[in-house]
Design a protein around this motif. Structure first.
Motif, PDB file in Angstrom:
ATOM      1  N   LEU A 284       0.836  -1.191   0.000  1.00 27.57           N
ATOM      2  CA  LEU A 284       0.000   0.000   0.000  1.00 27.57           C
ATOM      3  C   LEU A 284       0.877   1.250   0.000  1.00 27.57           C
ATOM      4  O   LEU A 284       1.989   1.249   0.532  1.00 27.57           O
ATOM      5  CB  LEU A 284      -0.903   0.024   1.235  1.00 27.57           C
ATOM      6  CG  LEU A 284      -1.908  -1.103   1.407  1.00 27.57           C
ATOM      7  CD1 LEU A 284      -2.801  -0.827   2.623  1.00 27.57           C
ATOM      8  CD2 LEU A 284      -2.757  -1.304   0.158  1.00 27.57           C
ATOM      9  N   THR A 285       0.347   2.312  -0.576  1.00 26.43           N
ATOM     10  CA  THR A 285       1.009   3.618  -0.554  1.00 26.43           C
ATOM     11  C   THR A 285       0.001   4.670  -0.083  1.00 26.43           C
ATOM     12  O   THR A 285      -1.192   4.392   0.035  1.00 26.43           O
ATOM     13  CB  THR A 285       1.537   4.014  -1.943  1.00 26.43           C
ATOM     14  OG1 THR A 285       0.427   4.090  -2.862  1.00 26.43           O
ATOM     15  CG2 THR A 285       2.555   2.995  -2.456  1.00 26.43           C
ATOM     16  N   SER A 286       0.488   5.866   0.136  1.00 23.46           N
ATOM     17  CA  SER A 286      -0.365   6.920   0.687  1.00 23.46           C
ATOM     18  C   SER A 286      -1.370   7.458  -0.323  1.00 23.46           C
ATOM     19  O   SER A 286      -2.347   8.095   0.058  1.00 23.46           O
ATOM     20  CB  SER A 286       0.496   8.068   1.215  1.00 23.46           C
ATOM     21  OG  SER A 286       1.304   8.587   0.172  1.00 23.46           O
ATOM     22  N   SER A 287      -1.129   7.237  -1.622  1.00 29.27           N
ATOM     23  CA  SER A 287      -2.042   7.725  -2.659  1.00 29.27           C
ATOM     24  C   SER A 287      -1.767   6.976  -3.951  1.00 29.27           C
ATOM     25  O   SER A 287      -0.746   6.292  -4.091  1.00 29.27           O
ATOM     26  CB  SER A 287      -1.842   9.231  -2.891  1.00 29.27           C
ATOM     27  OG  SER A 287      -0.561   9.465  -3.466  1.00 29.27           O
ATOM     28  N   GLY A 288      -2.662   7.147  -4.911  1.00 24.43           N
ATOM     29  CA  GLY A 288      -2.437   6.561  -6.225  1.00 24.43           C
ATOM     30  C   GLY A 288      -1.245   7.184  -6.919  1.00 24.43           C
ATOM     31  O   GLY A 288      -0.511   6.515  -7.653  1.00 24.43           O
ATOM     32  N   GLN A 289      -1.042   8.482  -6.717  1.00 27.71           N
ATOM     33  CA  GLN A 289       0.124   9.153  -7.284  1.00 27.71           C
ATOM     34  C   GLN A 289       1.413   8.536  -6.764  1.00 27.71           C
ATOM     35  O   GLN A 289       2.362   8.316  -7.514  1.00 27.71           O
ATOM     36  CB  GLN A 289       0.092  10.650  -6.937  1.00 27.71           C
ATOM     37  CG  GLN A 289      -0.836  11.489  -7.802  1.00 27.71           C
ATOM     38  CD  GLN A 289      -0.332  11.639  -9.220  1.00 27.71           C
ATOM     39  OE1 GLN A 289      -0.624  10.813 -10.080  1.00 27.71           O
ATOM     40  NE2 GLN A 289       0.418  12.689  -9.477  1.00 27.71           N
ATOM     41  N   ALA A 290       1.449   8.272  -5.453  1.00 25.60           N
ATOM     42  CA  ALA A 290       2.634   7.650  -4.867  1.00 25.60           C
ATOM     43  C   ALA A 290       2.849   6.254  -5.442  1.00 25.60           C
ATOM     44  O   ALA A 290       3.987   5.839  -5.689  1.00 25.60           O
ATOM     45  CB  ALA A 290       2.504   7.581  -3.347  1.00 25.60           C
TER      46      ALA A 290
ATOM     47  N   ILE B  98       0.393  -1.018  -5.111  1.00 23.65           N
ATOM     48  CA  ILE B  98       1.161  -1.607  -6.204  1.00 23.65           C
ATOM     49  C   ILE B  98       1.104  -3.121  -6.040  1.00 23.65           C
ATOM     50  O   ILE B  98       1.370  -3.645  -4.955  1.00 23.65           O
ATOM     51  CB  ILE B  98       2.635  -1.166  -6.176  1.00 23.65           C
ATOM     52  CG1 ILE B  98       2.759   0.356  -6.148  1.00 23.65           C
ATOM     53  CG2 ILE B  98       3.388  -1.732  -7.383  1.00 23.65           C
ATOM     54  CD1 ILE B  98       4.186   0.846  -5.946  1.00 23.65           C
ATOM     55  N   VAL B  99       0.753  -3.813  -7.125  1.00 27.56           N
ATOM     56  CA  VAL B  99       0.720  -5.279  -7.131  1.00 27.56           C
ATOM     57  C   VAL B  99       1.709  -5.771  -8.177  1.00 27.56           C
ATOM     58  O   VAL B  99       1.650  -5.352  -9.338  1.00 27.56           O
ATOM     59  CB  VAL B  99      -0.687  -5.819  -7.462  1.00 27.56           C
ATOM     60  CG1 VAL B  99      -0.683  -7.346  -7.467  1.00 27.56           C
ATOM     61  CG2 VAL B  99      -1.723  -5.294  -6.481  1.00 27.56           C
TER      62      VAL B  99
ATOM     63  N   HIS C 283      -3.025   1.017  -8.384  1.00 26.85           N
ATOM     64  CA  HIS C 283      -4.376   1.507  -8.109  1.00 26.85           C
ATOM     65  C   HIS C 283      -4.318   2.807  -7.319  1.00 26.85           C
ATOM     66  O   HIS C 283      -3.466   2.968  -6.446  1.00 26.85           O
ATOM     67  CB  HIS C 283      -5.163   0.503  -7.252  1.00 26.85           C
ATOM     68  CG  HIS C 283      -5.696  -0.658  -8.009  1.00 26.85           C
ATOM     69  ND1 HIS C 283      -6.886  -0.621  -8.705  1.00 26.85           N
ATOM     70  CD2 HIS C 283      -5.199  -1.908  -8.186  1.00 26.85           C
ATOM     71  CE1 HIS C 283      -7.100  -1.796  -9.272  1.00 26.85           C
ATOM     72  NE2 HIS C 283      -6.084  -2.588  -8.971  1.00 26.85           N
ATOM     73  N   SER C 284      -5.233   3.694  -7.631  1.00 24.93           N
ATOM     74  CA  SER C 284      -5.625   4.709  -6.664  1.00 24.93           C
ATOM     75  C   SER C 284      -6.773   4.081  -5.898  1.00 24.93           C
ATOM     76  O   SER C 284      -7.907   4.016  -6.389  1.00 24.93           O
ATOM     77  CB  SER C 284      -6.073   6.007  -7.347  1.00 24.93           C
ATOM     78  OG  SER C 284      -6.657   6.863  -6.386  1.00 24.93           O
ATOM     79  N   THR C 285      -6.484   3.588  -4.704  1.00 26.19           N
ATOM     80  CA  THR C 285      -7.532   2.936  -3.912  1.00 26.19           C
ATOM     81  C   THR C 285      -8.550   3.949  -3.401  1.00 26.19           C
ATOM     82  O   THR C 285      -9.606   3.576  -2.878  1.00 26.19           O
ATOM     83  CB  THR C 285      -6.929   2.178  -2.720  1.00 26.19           C
ATOM     84  OG1 THR C 285      -6.252   3.103  -1.856  1.00 26.19           O
ATOM     85  CG2 THR C 285      -5.937   1.109  -3.190  1.00 26.19           C
TER      86      THR C 285
END
Length: 425
Positions: free
Chosen positions: A81-87, A221-222, A204-206
């Motif tokens: 997981l990341t803090s945002s889709g941009q990240a 990111i997968v 993804h932008s979750t």
């Protein structure tokens, strides 16, 4: 848990598997750090010799459970997981690219991602060539360079609604010995699993359909685990040569199919820190539990709304890949036979001015800088999300200056259509 379970069951049961006496619902591990009995135990974690948790920037049980659920939904080998889709998109590129490298990307991508690739990453010394995704393969071939390290595109472009020919781009990427990265935000794994069509990495932008409630910004990111980094080791030294910041670890040798995600976590997350908070991961998981129910309703409503807009004389054009007769209808049927997304792009005959008047008159649909949640929302990309692009760049991104992006929610479809009717009236 069986790997052959349906996506419906994975949405609800995946990720968190409580043991005897543990909470049935995924707990929020709202802690920055984790206690160990001996210094040696923690040392092994820092050396990547054991799995575990010692600092939430690198790993957290809540985040890990949610990442695992998304990984399984996409059919991948590892995820973070990341803090945002941009990240997520930034890390996906920076994990394999450095100064002097080059990326080929479909031009019809989200404006923020386009700006990231062509402006911000350029400052890192990474060049990007934007290509027309509908161009023939021989034309796309010309964009590749000796220093090309990745190919990028969106399953369904935001907001141009171009459906990417996944097999075509996967073949191009692999013929040049580089991975194919796909942003699958709009389709979600409910409607499309790009890895099954040759994608190597999925982002993804979750924040969008996965969260579904507009409560938590996040990204993911997968990694499919399918790309053979060792076969192209000279192109990806960060994965295939010793990392001196981790005592000379070679990620591909030590971690196999998890090499890409391990490096992204151990290097990029360690140094840049764009971690998703455990609270946001918990909220994301709440959204994921109904993803399989919401996505079909979004698509069903959007198809009816697109049909209504198409019938209006004051509407100049409508783009919706699920609508028969749309330019991308056949590609959508191939890659997303059960539905595309809940987003429609359309233009009014009065152009920009008519778009502004229409949006101001809406009552149910809200003007917000967001898309793809339970509530119907609307945006004028040329004035908002793509405001930083000039007219030439807008055209390249497939964004008509009159384009209205309508994100159809899961309210009663007749209420949505009535709101559109009165606003156009």
């Amino acid at each position: 848990m069986s790997a052959k379970q349906s996506l419906d069951t994975m949405c609800i049961q995946g990720g968190w598997q409580p043991k005897n006496g543990e909470p049935r619902v995924l707990p929020i591990y709202q802690s920055t750090t984790f206690k160990y009995e001996t210094s040696e135990q923690m040392g092994r974690l820092f050396d990547l010799e054991e799995d575990g948790y010692f600092y939430t920037r690198l790993a957290n049980p809540t985040n890990e459970a949610v990442a695992d659920k998304i990984c399984r939904l996409e059919g991948g080998a590892a995820a973070m997981l990341t803090s945002s889709g941009q990240a997520a998109n930034m890390y996906a590129i920076l994990n394999i690219c450095s100064a002097g490298d080059h990326v080929v990307s479909a031009a019809t991508i989200y404006g923020g991602t386009s700006n990231l690739f062509t402006v911000t990453l350029k400052r890192f010394g990474i060049q990007c060539t934007l290509v027309d995704p509908d161009a023939p393969e021989e034309e796309l071939e010309k964009a590749f360079q000796d220093n090309t390290r990745a190919v990028f595109g969106e399953t369904i472009a935001n907001p141009a609604l171009v459906v990417l020919d996944l097999e075509k781009f996967a073949c191009l990427a692999h013929s040049h010995g580089v991975p194919f990265i796909v942003d699958n935000t709009f389709a979600t794994p409910i409607n499309c699993r790009p890895i099954e069509w040759g994608a190597d990495i999925v982002t993804h932008s979750t924040t969008k359909y996965m969260d579904g409630h507009a409560m938590a910004v996040g990204g993911c990111i997968v990694d499919s685990g399918n790309f053979d980094w060792e076969a192209h080791r000279d192109k990806f030294p960060g994965l295939t040569t010793p990392d001196e910041s981790y005592h000379g670890i070679v990620y591909t040798e030590r971690f196999g199919k998890a090499a890409y995600i391990t490096k992204a976590t151990a290097q990029l997350m360690r140094d840049m820190g764009s971690i998703q908070s455990p609270q946001n991961a918990f909220l994301l998981n709440v959204g994921l539990e109904t993803l399989h129910l919401r996505v079909p309703r979004h698509c069903e409503n959007a198809l009816k709304v697109a049909g209504y807009l198409k019938s209006r004389e004051d509407v100049a054009w409508v783009k919706y890949p699920g609508l028969e007769g749309d330019q991308y209808y056949e590609l959508a049927r191939k890659y997303m036979p059960d539905g595309t997304c809940g987003v429609i792009s359309f233009g009014l005959k009065g152009g920009r001015e008519a778009a502004a008047r229409f949006m101001d008159r809406l009552r149910l649909a809200a003007i917000v800088t967001h898309v793809a949640d339970a509530r119907t929302s609307v945006l004028h990309p040329a004035s908002h999300t793509h405001r930083q692009l000039n007219d030439e760049q807008l055209a390249e991104a497939g964004v008509d200056p009159s384009l209205i992006r309508l994100s159809v929610g899961i309210e009663g479809v007749e209420d949505i259509i009535e709101d559109i009717r009165q606003a156009l009236q």
